[in-house]
Design an enzyme around this catalytic site. Structure first.
Site, PDB file in Angstrom:
ATOM      1  N   ARG A  77       0.741  -1.345   0.005  1.00  0.00           N
ATOM      2  CA  ARG A  77      -0.099  -0.115  -0.102  1.00  0.00           C
ATOM      3  C   ARG A  77       0.956   1.048   0.031  1.00  0.00           C
ATOM      4  NH1 ARG A  77      -1.785   0.990   4.210  1.00  0.00           N
ATOM      5  NH2 ARG A  77      -1.147  -0.930   5.526  1.00  0.00           N
ATOM      6  N   TYR A 126      -1.713  -3.668  -6.727  1.00  0.00           N
ATOM      7  CA  TYR A 126      -1.400  -4.563  -5.570  1.00  0.00           C
ATOM      8  C   TYR A 126      -2.267  -4.232  -4.570  1.00  0.00           C
ATOM      9  CZ  TYR A 126       1.164  -6.897  -1.832  1.00  0.00           C
ATOM     10  OH  TYR A 126       1.381  -7.769  -0.993  1.00  0.00           O
ATOM     11  N   LYS A 184      -9.432  -2.507   1.598  1.00  0.00           N
ATOM     12  CA  LYS A 184      -9.280  -1.288   2.477  1.00  0.00           C
ATOM     13  C   LYS A 184     -10.155  -0.103   1.853  1.00  0.00           C
ATOM     14  CE  LYS A 184      -6.996  -3.430   5.383  1.00  0.00           C
ATOM     15  NZ  LYS A 184      -5.725  -4.121   5.065  1.00  0.00           N
ATOM     16  N   HIS A 229     -10.558  -2.385  11.192  1.00  0.00           N
ATOM     17  CA  HIS A 229      -9.515  -3.405  10.891  1.00  0.00           C
ATOM     18  C   HIS A 229      -9.381  -4.217  11.990  1.00  0.00           C
ATOM     19  CE1 HIS A 229      -5.034  -3.339   9.347  1.00  0.00           C
ATOM     20  NE2 HIS A 229      -5.881  -4.348   8.921  1.00  0.00           N
ATOM     21  N   SER A 277      -1.285  -3.659  10.387  1.00  0.00           N
ATOM     22  CA  SER A 277      -0.998  -4.459   9.265  1.00  0.00           C
ATOM     23  C   SER A 277       0.367  -5.380   9.767  1.00  0.00           C
ATOM     24  CB  SER A 277      -0.702  -3.644   7.848  1.00  0.00           C
ATOM     25  OG  SER A 277      -1.718  -2.845   7.681  1.00  0.00           O
ATOM     26  N   CYS A 328       1.001  -7.357  11.892  1.00  0.00           N
ATOM     27  CA  CYS A 328       0.957  -7.568  13.321  1.00  0.00           C
ATOM     28  C   CYS A 328       0.204  -8.811  13.840  1.00  0.00           C
ATOM     29  CB  CYS A 328       0.623  -6.229  14.328  1.00  0.00           C
ATOM     30  SG  CYS A 328       1.869  -5.005  13.751  1.00  0.00           S
ATOM     31  N   LYS A 374      -3.107 -10.187  12.881  1.00  0.00           N
ATOM     32  CA  LYS A 374      -4.456 -10.747  12.740  1.00  0.00           C
ATOM     33  C   LYS A 374      -4.662 -12.267  12.211  1.00  0.00           C
ATOM     34  CE  LYS A 374      -5.593  -7.108  10.706  1.00  0.00           C
ATOM     35  NZ  LYS A 374      -4.178  -6.495  10.673  1.00  0.00           N
ATOM     36  N   ASN A 422      -2.789 -14.552  11.931  1.00  0.00           N
ATOM     37  CA  ASN A 422      -2.228 -15.975  12.789  1.00  0.00           C
ATOM     38  C   ASN A 422      -3.299 -16.182  14.042  1.00  0.00           C
ATOM     39  OD1 ASN A 422       0.598 -17.046  12.033  1.00  0.00           O
ATOM     40  ND2 ASN A 422       0.519 -15.024  11.228  1.00  0.00           N
ATOM     41  N   ASP A 479      -9.357  -9.939   8.835  1.00  0.00           N
ATOM     42  CA  ASP A 479      -8.614  -8.484   8.607  1.00  0.00           C
ATOM     43  C   ASP A 479      -9.821  -7.279   8.788  1.00  0.00           C
ATOM     44  OD1 ASP A 479      -6.422  -6.958   7.419  1.00  0.00           O
ATOM     45  OD2 ASP A 479      -7.658  -6.479   5.801  1.00  0.00           O
ATOM     46  N   ARG A 508       2.233 -12.241  -0.383  1.00  0.00           N
ATOM     47  CA  ARG A 508       0.770 -12.613   0.302  1.00  0.00           C
ATOM     48  C   ARG A 508       0.518 -13.825  -0.539  1.00  0.00           C
ATOM     49  NH1 ARG A 508      -1.660  -8.800   4.240  1.00  0.00           N
ATOM     50  NH2 ARG A 508       0.106  -7.446   4.408  1.00  0.00           N
ATOM     51  N   PHE A 539       2.019 -16.848  18.909  1.00  0.00           N
ATOM     52  CA  PHE A 539       1.169 -17.790  17.895  1.00  0.00           C
ATOM     53  C   PHE A 539       0.084 -18.775  18.952  1.00  0.00           C
ATOM     54  CE2 PHE A 539       4.964 -16.802  15.859  1.00  0.00           C
ATOM     55  CZ  PHE A 539       4.534 -16.163  14.863  1.00  0.00           C
ATOM     56  N   GLY A 540       0.276 -19.947  18.904  1.00  0.00           N
ATOM     57  CA  GLY A 540      -0.809 -21.050  19.576  1.00  0.00           C
ATOM     58  C   GLY A 540      -0.945 -20.557  21.123  1.00  0.00           C
ATOM     59  N   ASN A 594      -0.838 -17.825  22.341  1.00  0.00           N
ATOM     60  CA  ASN A 594      -1.536 -16.692  22.638  1.00  0.00           C
ATOM     61  C   ASN A 594      -2.989 -17.009  23.294  1.00  0.00           C
ATOM     62  OD1 ASN A 594       0.129 -14.840  21.808  1.00  0.00           O
ATOM     63  ND2 ASN A 594      -0.375 -14.970  19.554  1.00  0.00           N
TER      64      ASN A 594
HETATM   65  P1  GTP Z   1      -2.429  -7.775   7.729  1.00  0.00           P
HETATM   66  O1  GTP Z   1      -2.802  -8.740   6.377  1.00  0.00           O
HETATM   67  O2  GTP Z   1      -1.322  -6.873   6.928  1.00  0.00           O
HETATM   68  O3  GTP Z   1      -3.329  -6.735   7.991  1.00  0.00           O
HETATM   69  O4  GTP Z   1      -1.642  -8.471   8.783  1.00  0.00           O
HETATM   70  P2  GTP Z   1      -1.844  -9.281   9.879  1.00  0.00           P
HETATM   71  O5  GTP Z   1      -2.373  -8.469  11.051  1.00  0.00           O
HETATM   72  O6  GTP Z   1      -2.870 -10.098   9.515  1.00  0.00           O
HETATM   73  O7  GTP Z   1      -0.540 -10.019  10.290  1.00  0.00           O
HETATM   74  P3  GTP Z   1      -0.312 -11.666  10.209  1.00  0.00           P
HETATM   75  O8  GTP Z   1      -0.813 -12.561  11.167  1.00  0.00           O
HETATM   76  O9  GTP Z   1      -0.106 -12.022   8.975  1.00  0.00           O
HETATM   77  O10 GTP Z   1       1.331 -11.776  10.802  1.00  0.00           O
HETATM   78  C1  GTP Z   1       2.378 -10.738  10.306  1.00  0.00           C
HETATM   79  C2  GTP Z   1       3.616 -11.250  11.070  1.00  0.00           C
HETATM   80  O11 GTP Z   1       3.606 -11.161  12.260  1.00  0.00           O
HETATM   81  C3  GTP Z   1       4.328 -12.649  10.187  1.00  0.00           C
HETATM   82  O12 GTP Z   1       5.349 -12.442  10.039  1.00  0.00           O
HETATM   83  C4  GTP Z   1       3.703 -13.448  11.523  1.00  0.00           C
HETATM   84  O13 GTP Z   1       4.652 -14.589  11.492  1.00  0.00           O
HETATM   85  C5  GTP Z   1       4.051 -12.778  12.682  1.00  0.00           C
HETATM   86  N1  GTP Z   1       3.346 -12.894  14.002  1.00  0.00           N
HETATM   87  C6  GTP Z   1       2.144 -13.354  14.063  1.00  0.00           C
HETATM   88  N2  GTP Z   1       1.600 -13.476  15.084  1.00  0.00           N
HETATM   89  C7  GTP Z   1       2.775 -13.452  15.868  1.00  0.00           C
HETATM   90  C8  GTP Z   1       2.863 -13.771  17.483  1.00  0.00           C
HETATM   91  O14 GTP Z   1       2.288 -14.234  18.254  1.00  0.00           O
HETATM   92  N3  GTP Z   1       4.233 -13.537  17.863  1.00  0.00           N
HETATM   93  C9  GTP Z   1       5.321 -13.407  17.183  1.00  0.00           C
HETATM   94  N4  GTP Z   1       6.582 -13.117  17.572  1.00  0.00           N
HETATM   95  N5  GTP Z   1       5.063 -12.899  15.674  1.00  0.00           N
HETATM   96  C10 GTP Z   1       3.721 -12.916  15.149  1.00  0.00           C
HETATM   97  C1  SPV Z   2      -2.925  -4.389   5.237  1.00  0.00           C
HETATM   98  O1  SPV Z   2      -1.798  -3.950   4.741  1.00  0.00           O
HETATM   99  O2  SPV Z   2      -3.315  -4.264   6.325  1.00  0.00           O
HETATM  100  C2  SPV Z   2      -3.351  -5.617   4.433  1.00  0.00           C
HETATM  101  C3  SPV Z   2      -2.894  -5.919   3.159  1.00  0.00           C
HETATM  102  O3  SPV Z   2      -4.276  -6.715   4.978  1.00  0.00           O
HETATM  103  S1  SPV Z   2      -3.599  -4.647   1.926  1.00  0.00           S
HETATM  104  O4  SPV Z   2      -4.808  -5.360   1.287  1.00  0.00           O
HETATM  105  O5  SPV Z   2      -2.754  -4.471   0.832  1.00  0.00           O
HETATM  106  O6  SPV Z   2      -4.032  -3.663   2.782  1.00  0.00           O
HETATM  107 MN    MN Z   3      -4.861  -5.540   7.075  1.00  0.00          MN
END
Ligand code: GTP
Ligand code: SPV
Ligand code: MN
Length: 583
Positions: A70, A198, A207, A227, A249, A251, A253, A255, A278, A368, A492-493, A495
Site C-alpha cells: 500500500r 497491488y 481497504k 481493521h 498491518s 502484526c 491478525k 495468525n 482483517d 501474500r 502464536f498458539g 496466545n
Molecule cells: P495484514 O494482513 O497486513 O493486516 O497483517 P496481519 O495483522 O494479518 O498479520 P499476520 O498474522 O499475517 O502476521 C504478520 C507477521 O507477524 C508474520 O510474519 C507472523 O509470523 C508474525 N506474527 C504473527 N503472530 C505472532 C506472534 O504471536 N508472535 C510473533 N513473534 N510473531 C507473530
Molecule cells: C494490510 O496492509 O493491512 C493488508 C494488506 O491487509 S492490503 O490489502 O494491501 O491492505
Molecule cells: Mn490488514
C-alpha cells in the site's frame, strides 16, 4: 436490465467513454469465467503455473518491483471540508482530486478489456452487508476479487434490490509510482485508484470500500467498520465466545484468527473458529450487544513466517486454488518464502531472478496468498450468518519491543476507547516506507479511517448508551523483546493462554491487579503450564515501569492534542486522570 440498474449502466458507459477500452466484460463470478481469465493470464505471463501435483489450481503473480505494498503517501480522503478528513488523512478538495485523477484515466484502457465487477461485502442476505461495483482493467484484480468478496451474479441481484452501491474505478495505468494515487470520495460513495495493481491499492472492496468508505458511512448510520479479525473460542463445555481484535498491518491478525490451541488446551477440548482475519463490521443488536460480520470471503494473508509450526491452518488453506503474489519458487515450482520451514530451498526469487541471498530475500516481506476462507479448516459456519456473531471482547494490540506488557484490561468503555486511541506500533512492510518505526496507530486504523480521528473517537464513545451491553476491552503485545533482542513471549498458539484469561474476566472470575494503566493479570492468573519464561521475561511481560509509562502518557497527550478542540473532552480527561495517577 431493469430501471434499478440504470444508474450502474449509465456509469459504466460513462467510464468506457472516458477510458476507451477495447472491450467490456461484465463479471458473473462463474467457474467458466474464472478459468478463461486464468488461462489468458497464464498465456500472457501475468500468472505463472505452480506445481499442480502439490498445489492444484494455484498460480504465482509477480508484481512490478515498485508496486508491492500500500502507498499511504499517495492515498487521499477527499471530503468537501478539509477538517472532515482530519490530520490523520491526506486531503484534497473533491473537484481538484477528480480533475487530477480523471486526467490520468483519460484513454488509459485503450487496447485493454474493462471488467465490471459487482460484489457484495458480507453474506449476500445480511442486513449488515453493503455492495459495490469495481471497474478495472486488471484480470488479476478480477481473480482476487472473486476470492475476496461475494462477486458476480448474486451481488448484482442484490445491487438491483438495494438500488445503491459504492463506485470503484481502477486502472493499473503504467504502474509508474509517479502516476499513482488512490482517491476516496466518501460523500459520493466513490473510489478512484490509478497506477497500482497491488492488494489494498487495487482490490477496492478491501481497504478502500470496507474500511475508508464504510467507516464514514458507519459513523452516520450508527455502526463500526474496523481493521479487526473475528474469532470464536469454544471452551470444553461447548460454549463459544467471539472476540474482535485490531492489530496494525502485519502484526498478527491472520495468525490469531487461525490459532491452534497448545497441547493441554487441545486435550481439554478447546477449539478456535475463524470468522475473519482483517475486517470487521459491527453494530448493536436488539439485546444491546455488538454483532459482527466479516465483510470479506477470503484471506489476503502475509506469506513470510507462515509455517506448519506458526500457522498450520493457513498452510492447510493454501495447498490448492491459491493465488500467490511475490513469493519465491523451488526447482519443482512450489511456492517458497522465508520461514516456511519445510526443508525445501528456493531457486527463483520474487522478481523471477535466480535466488541469491546476498541480493534480496526469496519472497518479498509483504508477499501474500489469496485464498477462499472456505478452504480454512477452522472456518466457522457462523461466518455466513446474516445476523453476525455477538462480540464478548475487543482486543487492541501493536508491535512494541519495549514498555507495553503482554496484556491488560481497560477499566470501562471510555478507558477502552483511550487504550485504542493511544495504540502505538512499529511500522511493517505492508506499506511502503521505513520499517520498524514506532508510530501512533489508533485502533489499527491510521491508514484506513475515512474521516477525522477526533470524530471517530467520539463515535466510538457514543456506543456507551443506556442498555448497551458492550464488550470488555483489552490490550495485548505479543512482540515485547528482551535485552538480547529476542521475543519474550512464544506467541502464536500460546496466545490462547491470554485469550482464556480474557474470557474468565468477561465471565467475572479471572484475577487481576489494578494499576493506573488498567487491570493486569498477576502471572498465576494466566495458565503458563509448559511455557518456560525467564525472570526477565516474567518481569517485563507482567509488570509496568511507572517512569516509562509517565513518558508514554505525556506522548499520548501530545498526540491527542494534534486533534485540537474537535477531540472529545471525555478522552482528554481520561488521559489526564491516568497521567496524574502515574505521577
Ligand atoms: P495484514 O494482513 O497486513 O493486516 O497483517 P496481519 O495483522 O494479518 O498479520 P499476520 O498474522 O499475517 O502476521 C504478520 C507477521 O507477524 C508474520 O510474519 C507472523 O509470523 C508474525 N506474527 C504473527 N503472530 C505472532 C506472534 O504471536 N508472535 C510473533 N513473534 N510473531 C507473530
Ligand atoms: C494490510 O496492509 O493491512 C493488508 C494488506 O491487509 S492490503 O490489502 O494491501 O491492505
Ligand atoms: Mn490488514
Amino acid at each position: 436490465m431493469s430501471s434499478r440498474l440504470e444508474h450502474l449502466n449509465h456509469w459504466v458507459a460513462e467510464v468506457a467513454h472516458h477510458t476507451r477500452p477495447a472491450a467490456i466484460h461484465w463479471c458473473d463470478g462463474s467457474d467458466t469465467e474464472n478459468r478463461m481469465l486464468i488461462d489468458q493470464m497464464l498465456a500472457d505471463g501475468t500468472l505463472h503455473l505452480l506445481n499442480q501435483d502439490t498445489h492444484p489450481g494455484s498460480t504465482l503473480h509477480r508484481s512490478h518491483p515498485d508496486d508491492v505494498a500500500r502507498v499511504e503517501h499517495l492515498t487521499y480522503v477527499c471530503t468537501t471540508h478539509h477538517e472532515d478528513a482530519g490530520p490523520n488523512n491526506h486531503w484534497m478538495a473533491p473537484d481538484e482530486a477528480h480533475a487530477e485523477i480523471d486526467a490520468l484515466f483519460d484513454g488509459c484502457m485503450q487496447g485493454r478489456t474493462m471488467y465490471v465487477i459487482p460484489y457484495c461485502m458480507g453474506p449476500i442476505d445480511s442486513p449488515l452487508s453493503r455492495c459495490g461495483v469495481e471497474i478495472t482493467d486488471s484480470p488479476y484484480v478480477v481473480a482476487n476479487m472473486r476470492i475476496m468478496t461475494r462477486m458476480g451474479a448474486a451481488a448484482l441481484a442484490r445491487i438491483e434490490r438495494d438500488g445503491t452501491f459504492v463506485k470503484g474505478l481502477h486502472s493499473i495505468g503504467e504502474l509508474d509510482p509517479n502516476r499513482r494515487c488512490i482517491m476516496h470520495f466518501p460523500e459520493e460513495l466513490t473510489i478512484k485508484s490509478y497506477g497500482s495493481g497491488y492488494g489494498g491499492n487495487a482490490l477496492l472492496g478491501k481497504k478502500c470500500h470496507a474500511l475508508r468508505i464504510a467507516s464514514h458511512q458507519a459513523r452516520s448510520e450508527g455502526w463500526l467498520a474496523e481493521h479487526m479479525l473475528i474469532l470464536g473460542i469454544e471452551n470444553p463445555q461447548g460454549q463459544t465466545h467471539y472476540i474482535a481484535a485490531a492489530f496494525p498491518s502485519a502484526c498478527g491478525k491472520t495468525n490469531l484468527a487461525m490459532l491452534i490451541p497448545p497441547e493441554g488446551y487441545l486435550r481439554d477440548g478447546w477449539k478456535i473458529w475463524t470468522i475473519g482475519d482483517d475486517i470487521c463490521w459491527m453494530r448493536p443488536g436488539p439485546d444491546g450487544r455488538l454483532y459482527a460480520i466479516n465483510p470479506e470471503a477470503g484471506f489476503f494473508g502475509v506469506a513470510p513466517g507462515t509455517s506448519n509450526k506458526s500457522n498450520p491452518n493457513a498452510l492447510a488453506s493454501i495447498q490448492s486454488n491459491t493465488i500467490f503474489t511475490n513469493v519465491g519458487v523451488t526447482a519443482d515450482h512450489q511456492p517458497w518464502w522465508e520461514g516456511i520451514d519445510n526443508g525445501q530451498v528456493p531457486v527463483t526469487d520474487w522478481q523471477g531472478q535466480p535466488y541469491d541471498a546476498s541480493m534480496r530475500p526469496a519472497a518479498h516481506p509483504n508477499s501474500r496468498f489469496t485464498v477462499s476462507a472456505k478452504q480454512c479448516p477452522s472456518y466457522s459456519a457462523m461466518s455466513e450468518d446474516p445476523h453476525g456473531v455477538p462480540i464478548s471482547a475487543i482486543v487492541f494490540g501493536g508491535r512494541r519491543a519495549s514498555l507495553v506488557p503482554l496484556v491488560f484490561e481497560a477499566r470501562d468503555w471510555t478507558h477502552g476507547v483511550l487504550v485504542g486511541a493511544a495504540m502505538g506500533s512499529e511500522t511493517t512492510a505492508a506499506a511502503t516506507g521505513a520499517v520498524g518505526v514506532m508510530r501512533r496507530d489508533p485502533m489499527a486504523m491510521k491508514p484506513f479511517c475515512g474521516y477525522n480521528f477526533a470524530d471517530y473517537f467520539a463515535h466510538w464513545l457514543s456506543f456507551d448508551t443506556e442498555g448497551a451491553k458492550l464488550p470488555k476491552v483489552f490490550h495485548v503485545n505479543w512482540f515485547r523483546k528482551g535485552d538480547d533482542g529476542k521475543f519474550l513471549w512464544p506467541g502464536f498458539g500460546d496466545n490462547l493462554r491470554v485469550l482464556e484469561w480474557m474470557l474468565r474476566r468477561v465471565e467475572g472470575h479471572g484475577g487481576a491487579v489494578e494499576t493506573p494503566i488498567g487491570h493486569l493479570p498477576i502471572a498465576h492468573d494466566i495458565n503458563l503450564e509448559g511455557v518456560p519464561l525467564s525472570d526477565e521475561a516474567h518481569a517485563k511481560l507482567f509488570g509496568i515501569d511507572r517512569e516509562a509509562w509517565q513518558a508514554e502518557f505525556a506522548s499520548i497527550g501530545d498526540y491527542l492534542a494534534e486533534y485540537g478542540p474537535r477531540l472529545p473532552q471525555a478522552l482528554l480527561e481520561e488521559q489526564r486522570k491516568i497521567a496524574a495517577e502515574l505521577a
